[in-house]
Design a protein around this motif. Structure first.
Motif, PDB file in Angstrom:
ATOM      1  N   ALA A  62      11.437   3.637  -7.032  1.00  0.00           N
ATOM      2  CA  ALA A  62      11.113   2.622  -8.043  1.00  0.00           C
ATOM      3  C   ALA A  62      10.455   3.268  -9.269  1.00  0.00           C
ATOM      4  N   ALA A  63       9.528   4.168  -9.026  1.00  0.00           N
ATOM      5  CA  ALA A  63       8.810   4.802 -10.128  1.00  0.00           C
ATOM      6  C   ALA A  63       9.667   5.806 -10.881  1.00  0.00           C
TER       7      ALA A  63
ATOM      8  N   SER B  68       8.984   2.191   2.971  1.00  0.00           N
ATOM      9  CA  SER B  68       8.332   1.618   1.792  1.00  0.00           C
ATOM     10  C   SER B  68       7.830   2.719   0.865  1.00  0.00           C
ATOM     11  N   LEU B  69       7.352   3.777   1.463  1.00  0.00           N
ATOM     12  CA  LEU B  69       6.895   4.919   0.674  1.00  0.00           C
ATOM     13  C   LEU B  69       8.058   5.458  -0.179  1.00  0.00           C
ATOM     14  N   GLY B  70       9.208   5.589   0.454  1.00  0.00           N
ATOM     15  CA  GLY B  70      10.405   6.059  -0.254  1.00  0.00           C
ATOM     16  C   GLY B  70      10.824   5.084  -1.340  1.00  0.00           C
TER      17      GLY B  70
ATOM     18  N   VAL C  84       3.007  -1.431 -11.079  1.00  0.00           N
ATOM     19  CA  VAL C  84       1.731  -1.186 -11.756  1.00  0.00           C
ATOM     20  C   VAL C  84       1.256   0.248 -11.526  1.00  0.00           C
ATOM     21  N   ALA C  85       1.351   0.697 -10.258  1.00  0.00           N
ATOM     22  CA  ALA C  85       0.868   2.041  -9.922  1.00  0.00           C
ATOM     23  C   ALA C  85       1.563   3.108 -10.764  1.00  0.00           C
ATOM     24  N   SER C  86       2.834   2.890 -11.080  1.00  0.00           N
ATOM     25  CA  SER C  86       3.550   3.882 -11.883  1.00  0.00           C
ATOM     26  C   SER C  86       3.467   3.573 -13.383  1.00  0.00           C
ATOM     27  N   ALA C  87       3.460   2.285 -13.737  1.00  0.00           N
ATOM     28  CA  ALA C  87       3.399   1.926 -15.166  1.00  0.00           C
ATOM     29  C   ALA C  87       2.114   2.452 -15.811  1.00  0.00           C
TER      30      ALA C  87
ATOM     31  N   LEU D  10       0.850  -1.201   0.000  1.00  0.00           N
ATOM     32  CA  LEU D  10       0.000   0.000   0.000  1.00  0.00           C
ATOM     33  C   LEU D  10       0.882   1.247   0.000  1.00  0.00           C
ATOM     34  N   PHE D  11       1.958   1.187   0.756  1.00  0.00           N
ATOM     35  CA  PHE D  11       2.847   2.356   0.863  1.00  0.00           C
ATOM     36  C   PHE D  11       3.783   2.478  -0.349  1.00  0.00           C
ATOM     37  N   THR D  12       4.283   1.345  -0.833  1.00  0.00           N
ATOM     38  CA  THR D  12       5.164   1.442  -2.009  1.00  0.00           C
ATOM     39  C   THR D  12       4.357   1.923  -3.223  1.00  0.00           C
ATOM     40  N   ALA D  13       3.114   1.442  -3.326  1.00  0.00           N
ATOM     41  CA  ALA D  13       2.275   1.861  -4.461  1.00  0.00           C
ATOM     42  C   ALA D  13       1.969   3.358  -4.372  1.00  0.00           C
ATOM     43  N   SER D  14       1.708   3.834  -3.143  1.00  0.00           N
ATOM     44  CA  SER D  14       1.453   5.275  -2.965  1.00  0.00           C
ATOM     45  C   SER D  14       2.688   6.080  -3.365  1.00  0.00           C
ATOM     46  N   GLY D  15       3.841   5.596  -2.952  1.00  0.00           N
ATOM     47  CA  GLY D  15       5.086   6.273  -3.325  1.00  0.00           C
ATOM     48  C   GLY D  15       5.293   6.251  -4.828  1.00  0.00           C
ATOM     49  N   ALA D  16       4.950   5.125  -5.443  1.00  0.00           N
ATOM     50  CA  ALA D  16       5.128   4.992  -6.888  1.00  0.00           C
ATOM     51  C   ALA D  16       4.231   5.957  -7.654  1.00  0.00           C
ATOM     52  N   LEU D  17       3.039   6.156  -7.138  1.00  0.00           N
ATOM     53  CA  LEU D  17       2.110   7.116  -7.762  1.00  0.00           C
ATOM     54  C   LEU D  17       2.739   8.509  -7.776  1.00  0.00           C
TER      55      LEU D  17
END
Lengths: 125, 290
Positions: free
Chosen positions: B186-187, B179-181, B225-228, B79-86
């Protein structure tokens, strides 16, 4: 639900999700492979200066016409959709099993992904 | 035709090296596309993210079947990595390309340094015997984590039902920020994020290294996925480039996983440190415009 019961239930979920992830990856790769083969047949260079934009409205038509971009985009969409399907599967399973916290987490992840779509469209506009 | 074959081979090489050394494909694919084919960095990042999804889905499936990954913990941190990726994917479109290249150069230097240190450590007695065959296990190979199993037992902020059968998860709140970082990086740079995820889980949360690597693998698919999606919908993803590269990565990763136990990873690691250092230098030159 006790921790032991949760772990036992998780084993079933993990098995289903594992199959889903592997299946999605293979399906996406097969479509990409067909797209690459069509690129070769049509003499399309992968390092061409321009490339077709993603347009979901033309996807089916491109697939029916055996255009490489149709298969490539379909592969990419399936690959991107696979982890999303995994999260949806988790949401359903955790909801059915009454694990409200993890169901909410799965829902929040889907919310972030939805926000990505909205953000991309808004920024584009 | 030749470019396609080179891309396919390059992707396959990234897949093989990645699976043998436990490195993210992005660390190799982004330089391949930018330095090798002269593509814009953002375009390379978008392609790399697709490759991350491929390796994550394939390997995470295998990890889950083997009951290695902690699905529940992975979901929470994702949830946090995806938010960061966004955030990272949106920021990537406004950051100058040279700044991105500079950040990538720093990342490569960090991975090369960590990998070199891990190589020195591995040359001593009692080598680490952790199977590495996936994108997310970056830290396993580069040595940013520890191979020691986490000590089960009480710690601050126990996370209860996220625990494993023989370990307790702790420090969920600071790990969430990490994880957010990881998601942002990553993105921005088109990497899996395992370089941050694995040490966070292993060192900060007390998760055994093998479980941390497998769980990270599960997380990076959702993160990518969140960033792609943003790259895809903003017209930043080239399907002609993504097709052969992702195909090559898939084939290479499959081959690498099968031959991993027969390859002397120490020699490979040394070679890779040199390649990464050289690539870091080239990226730095690109960043500085020289």
């Amino acid at each position: 639900m006790t921790i032991h019961e949760q772990r036992a239930a998780s084993a079933d979920v993990e098995h289903v999700i594992a199959r889903l992830l592997l299946g999605g990856a293979v399906a996406g790769i097969v479509l990409l492979a067909i797209g690459v083969a069509l690129m070769v047949l049509n003499g399309i260079s992968p390092v061409a200066e321009t490339f077709p934009a993603f347009d979901p409205r033309t996807l089916l038509a491109d697939l029916a016409a055996f255009r490489p971009e149709g298969f490539l985009w379909a592969g990419v969409v399936i690959l991107i959709g696979t982890p999303i399907a995994r999260v949806v599967g988790e949401l359903v399973t955790y909801t059915v099993r009454g694990d409200r916290i993890l169901a909410l987490v799965a829902l929040a992840i889907l919310g972030v992904i939805a926000l990505s779509v909205v953000a991309a469209l808004l920024v584009e506009g | 035709m030749i470019a396609g074959l080179v891309l396919l081979a390059g992707g396959a090489a990234a897949g093989v090296f990645g699976s043998l050394l436990g490195l993210g494909g992005g660390v190799l694919i982004v330089p391949l596309l930018t330095l090798g084919f002269g593509r814009p960095l953002r375009e390379a990042v978008a392609v790399s993210l697709v490759c991350v999804i491929v390796t994550s889905s394939a390997a995470a499936g295998a990890y889950l079947r083997g009951r290695v990954a902690n699905l529940r913990l992975g979901s929470v941190l994702a949830l946090f990595t995806a938010s960061g990726a966004l955030v990272g994917a949106l920021v990537a479109f406004v950051i100058p390309e040279r700044a991105l290249a500079g950040m990538f150069a720093l990342l490569l230097a960090y991975v090369a340094l960590s990998m070199g240190r891990a190589g020195l450590r591995a040359s001593r007695p009692a080598p680490v015997a952790v199977p590495v065959d996936v994108d997310a296990a970056d830290a396993v190979a580069v040595g940013t984590g520890t191979a020691e199993p986490a000590i089960p037992g009480p710690g601050p902020e126990p996370a209860g039902h996220l625990d494993g059968p023989d370990y307790r998860v702790r420090r969920l709140v600071p790990a969430s920020f990490a994880s957010l970082g990881a998601g942002v990086i990553a993105a921005l740079l088109g990497v899996g994020g395992g370089v941050i995820n694995v040490p966070t889980m292993n060192l900060m949360m007390g998760v055994p290294l093998r479980v941390a690597a497998a769980t990270s693998n599960l997380m990076i698919g959702v993160t990518a996925v969140a960033s792609a999606i943003i790259y895809l919908l903003r017209g930043g993803l080239d399907p002609y480039l993504a097709g052969p590269t992702a195909l090559g990565v898939f084939v290479g990763a499959s081959v690498g996983a099968r031959v991993a136990h027969r390859v002397d990873v120490r020699v490979l690691r040394l070679l890779f440190v040199v390649v990464l250092a050289w690539t870091s230098l080239q990226m730095a030159r690109r960043a500085l415009g020289i």
